[in-house]
Design a protein around this motif. Structure first.
Motif, short mmCIF file in Angstrom:
data_model
loop_
_atom_site.label_atom_id
_atom_site.label_comp_id
_atom_site.label_asym_id
_atom_site.label_seq_id
_atom_site.Cartn_x
_atom_site.Cartn_y
_atom_site.Cartn_z
N ALA A 79 0.84 -6.63 -1.23
CA ALA A 79 0.35 -5.53 -2.04
C ALA A 79 0.44 -4.24 -1.24
CB ALA A 79 -1.09 -5.79 -2.47
N LYS A 80 1.19 -3.27 -1.76
CA LYS A 80 1.37 -2.01 -1.01
C LYS A 80 0.70 -0.82 -1.68
CE LYS A 80 5.86 -0.61 -2.95
NZ LYS A 80 7.26 -0.26 -2.62
N GLU A 81 0.12 -1.02 -2.85
CA GLU A 81 -0.55 0.09 -3.51
C GLU A 81 -1.69 0.61 -2.63
OE1 GLU A 81 -3.01 1.20 -7.63
OE2 GLU A 81 -2.39 -0.87 -7.22
N ALA A 82 -1.81 1.92 -2.54
CA ALA A 82 -2.85 2.54 -1.72
C ALA A 82 -4.09 2.78 -2.56
CB ALA A 82 -2.34 3.85 -1.13
N PHE A 83 -5.13 1.98 -2.32
CA PHE A 83 -6.40 2.17 -3.02
C PHE A 83 -7.44 1.28 -2.34
CE2 PHE A 83 -4.99 -1.75 -4.83
CZ PHE A 83 -6.12 -2.44 -5.23
N LEU A 84 -8.69 1.64 -2.51
CA LEU A 84 -9.79 0.81 -2.05
C LEU A 84 -10.57 0.35 -3.26
CD1 LEU A 84 -11.07 2.85 1.04
CD2 LEU A 84 -9.50 0.89 0.99
N GLY A 85 -10.49 -0.94 -3.53
CA GLY A 85 -11.12 -1.51 -4.71
C GLY A 85 -10.62 -2.93 -4.88
N VAL A 86 -11.47 -3.83 -5.28
CA VAL A 86 -11.10 -5.23 -5.36
C VAL A 86 -10.51 -5.55 -6.73
CG1 VAL A 86 -11.88 -7.60 -5.04
CG2 VAL A 86 -12.91 -5.77 -3.71
N ARG A 87 -9.21 -5.44 -6.82
CA ARG A 87 -8.44 -5.79 -8.01
C ARG A 87 -7.00 -6.04 -7.59
NH1 ARG A 87 -4.96 -1.81 -8.77
NH2 ARG A 87 -5.54 0.39 -8.49
N PRO A 88 -6.21 -6.72 -8.42
CA PRO A 88 -4.80 -6.93 -8.07
C PRO A 88 -4.06 -5.60 -7.96
CG PRO A 88 -5.47 -8.44 -9.80
CD PRO A 88 -6.60 -7.46 -9.64
N ALA A 89 -3.23 -5.49 -6.95
CA ALA A 89 -2.46 -4.26 -6.75
C ALA A 89 -1.41 -4.10 -7.84
CB ALA A 89 -1.80 -4.27 -5.38
N GLN A 90 -1.09 -2.86 -8.16
CA GLN A 90 -0.09 -2.57 -9.18
C GLN A 90 1.25 -2.17 -8.58
OE1 GLN A 90 -1.68 0.13 -12.11
NE2 GLN A 90 -3.53 -1.09 -12.40
N LYS A 91 1.32 -2.17 -7.24
CA LYS A 91 2.59 -1.93 -6.55
C LYS A 91 2.71 -2.98 -5.45
CE LYS A 91 2.98 3.04 -7.41
NZ LYS A 91 3.12 4.39 -6.79
N VAL A 92 3.87 -3.64 -5.42
CA VAL A 92 4.07 -4.77 -4.51
C VAL A 92 5.47 -4.67 -3.91
CG1 VAL A 92 4.36 -7.30 -4.45
CG2 VAL A 92 2.46 -6.28 -5.72
N ALA A 93 5.62 -5.16 -2.70
CA ALA A 93 6.92 -5.17 -2.03
C ALA A 93 7.31 -6.60 -1.67
CB ALA A 93 6.88 -4.31 -0.77
N TYR A 94 8.56 -6.94 -1.91
CA TYR A 94 9.14 -8.22 -1.47
C TYR A 94 10.16 -7.89 -0.39
CZ TYR A 94 12.39 -12.17 -1.43
OH TYR A 94 13.22 -13.21 -1.04
N TYR A 95 10.08 -8.61 0.72
CA TYR A 95 11.03 -8.45 1.82
C TYR A 95 11.59 -9.81 2.22
CZ TYR A 95 9.70 -3.58 2.82
OH TYR A 95 9.49 -2.22 2.75
N LEU A 96 12.74 -9.77 2.82
CA LEU A 96 13.33 -10.96 3.43
C LEU A 96 13.88 -10.56 4.79
CD1 LEU A 96 14.54 -13.86 3.49
CD2 LEU A 96 16.53 -12.93 2.30
N ILE A 97 13.41 -11.23 5.84
CA ILE A 97 13.95 -11.03 7.18
C ILE A 97 14.48 -12.37 7.68
CG2 ILE A 97 12.47 -9.06 7.73
CD1 ILE A 97 10.63 -10.94 9.26
N ALA A 98 15.25 -12.35 8.73
CA ALA A 98 15.87 -13.58 9.23
C ALA A 98 15.87 -13.59 10.75
CB ALA A 98 17.29 -13.71 8.70
#
Length: 368
Positions: free
Chosen positions: A156-175
Motif C-alpha cells: 500500500a503506497k497511498e499516503a494517509f494515516l487511518g486504518v482502512r484499505p489503501a486506494q493506491k498500491v504498487a506491484y514490483y518484481l525484483i530478481a
C-alpha cells in the motif's frame, strides 16, 4: 531509450527503460560465479501501479533502484504488504523456465484478498516475469543447483494515516541470482521447538504470504540459533504442529504414508504440494490432517515415523535430523537424510532443471 513491449493478452502495454548503468558481462559473470542468496540483484525491476479509480495501469520495466515513498505511505504504518517467491531455471539447452508460476499467482491473489489488497490477474503476474526475463535473462545462472530467484511483492503506497484499505498500491518484481542452497552436500538440520511464541493464530494471516508473519518469526529464530538449531518449529494451541519459520513440514511413516499438518494458519506450499503429488504418483498414501507434537515424538520413538523433512522454494527439500525442545528431543543430530526424502528431492529438482520428464506440465518456458 524506451521500448514498448505488448503483453500477451494486450491488456497492458509494458514500457521498458534499459538501465544505462547495467553491469558489464564480466561484472555479471563474477556475481554468477558465487551469487549466494538474496545479496545481489539484476539490472532491472518491474513496476505496475494500481488505484481504486484506475485499476492496474502503467506497467514498466525500469532500472533497479530505490523506491520513493511518502513518509505517510500506508505500508509503513499498517503493514499492508504481501510477496511471493519463485525461481527461473536454465535448462541444458540454454532455455529459461519457471516452476508452476500460475500457482504463485493464485497464492498471491489469496494473500491480497486477506490483506485487503487488489488481486493481480494471473496473466499480468506471469507476463511481469516474462518481461523481466526478456531484459535480464542473462542473469539466470547455469551452474548446477543455481537459479534466478524471483521476488514479486505488493504494498500500500497511498499516503494517509487511518486504518482502512489503501486506494493506491504498487506491484514490483525484483530478481536475485541464487547459488546452491546447501554447500558441501545436503545434511539434516536441527529444529528448535518454540513454545513461547506463535507464528499465527486462528483467523489471522498465517495462510497469507505477508511480511508480518516472517517478522514475528525472527525472535524465535534467533532463539533457535542460540540453541544451536538452524530453524524453528511453531505449534498451534501448544500442541499441533504448524510449520517452520518459512517452510512446510512432512512426516514419512513406516508404511510409506506421507502426512503434512493441516491448518487454516499454514501457508499453502507449492513445493510441498508438488512433492506430495510426486509421492502419490509412486503409490504412496498422502494425508493432510492435524498432527500433534506428541504424535511426532511417540512415532519417532516407536519407529512408526521413519523420516521427516521441510520443504519450500529456496531449499526445495531439507531433511530434518532432530527436533530440540526444552525437555525432550526427537531424532538425533547425527541422523542421516531419509531415502524417500532424498529421492523425492532428486525427482523434483530434475523436473525443474529439465533433466526428467515433466508429466504434470508444471514448467513454463519464459524466453519464448
Amino acid at each position: 531509450m524506451t521500448i514498448h513491449l505488448p503483453m500477451a493478452d494486450q491488456g497492458l502495454q509494458f514500457q521498458v527503460t534499459p538501465n544505462e548503468h547495467a553491469k558489464t558481462d564480466a561484472e555479471r559473470d563474477a556475481i554468477l560465479a558465487a551469487p549466494g542468496f538474496g545479496q545481489q540483484f539484476t539490472d532491472h525491476m518491474v513496476d505496475i501501479c494500481w488505484s481504486a479509480n484506475g485499476g492496474w495501469h502503467r506497467p514498466r520495466v525500469q532500472p533497479y533502484g530505490p523506491i520513493q515513498l511518502d513518509p505517510a505511505a500506508a505500508v509503513l504504518h499498517y503493514g499492508q504488504e504481501i510477496f511471493e517467491g519463485l525461481k527461473a531455471y536454465r535448462h541444458a539447452d540454454g532455455s529459461i523456465h519457471s516452476f508452476r508460476p500460475a500457482e504463485n499467482a493464485a497464492r498471491m491473489q489469496r494473500s491480497a484478498r486477506r490483506l485487503a489488497l487488489p488481486e493481480l490477474p494471473t496473466e499480468y503476474f506471469i507476463e511481469s516475469i516474462r518481461q523481466m526475463i526478456a531484459v535480464d535473462g542473462a542473469w539466470v545462472p547455469s551452474a548446477p543447483e543455481t537459479s534466478l530467484y524471483l521476488r514479486p511483492f505488493m504494498f500500500a503506497k497511498e499516503a494517509f494515516l487511518g486504518v482502512r484499505p489503501a486506494q493506491k498500491v504498487a506491484y514490483y518484481l525484483i530478481a536475485s541470482p541464487a547459488g546452491a542452497y546447501f554447500h558441501g552436500g545436503i545434511a539434516p538440520v536441527s529444529i528448535w521447538l518454540s513454545t513461547n511464541y506463535a507464528r499465527a493464530g486462528k483467523g489471522g494471516t498465517g495462510a497469507a504470504k505477508t511480511g508480518g508473519n516472517y517478522a514475528s518469526s525472527l525472535l524465535p529464530q534467533a532463539e533457535a540459533a542460540e540453541k544451536g538449531c538452524q530453524q524453528v518449529l511453531f505449534l498451534r494451541d501448544g500442541e499441533y504442529v504448524e510449520e517452520l519459520g518459512g517452510m512446510n513440514v512432512v512426516l514419512v511413516y513406516r508404511d510409506g504414508t506421507l502426512v503434512t499438518p493441516e491448518s487454516d494458519s499454514i501457508l499453502e506450499g507449492i513445493t510441498r504440494d508438488s512433492v506430495l503429488q510426486l509421492a502419490a504418483d509412486r503409490g504412496h498414501t498422502v494425508e493432510r490432517r492435524k498432527v500433534t507434537i506428541d504424535e511426532w515424538r511417540e512415532g519417532a520413538a516407536s519407529g512408526d515415523i521413519v523420516e521427516s523433512f521441510a520443504c519450500g522454494t529456496a531449499a526445495v527439500i531439507t531433511p530434518i535430523g532432530q527436533i530440540v525442545a526444552e525437555d525432550f528431543t526427537i531424532g538425533s543430530p547425527s541422523a542421516a537424510a531419509g531415502e524417500l526424502t532424498m529421492s523425492l528431492r532428486e525427482e523434483l529438482t530434475d523436473i525443474q532443471y529439465g533433466r526428467r520428464e515433466d508429466r504434470h506440465g508444471w514448467m513454463l518456458r519464459l524466453d519464448a
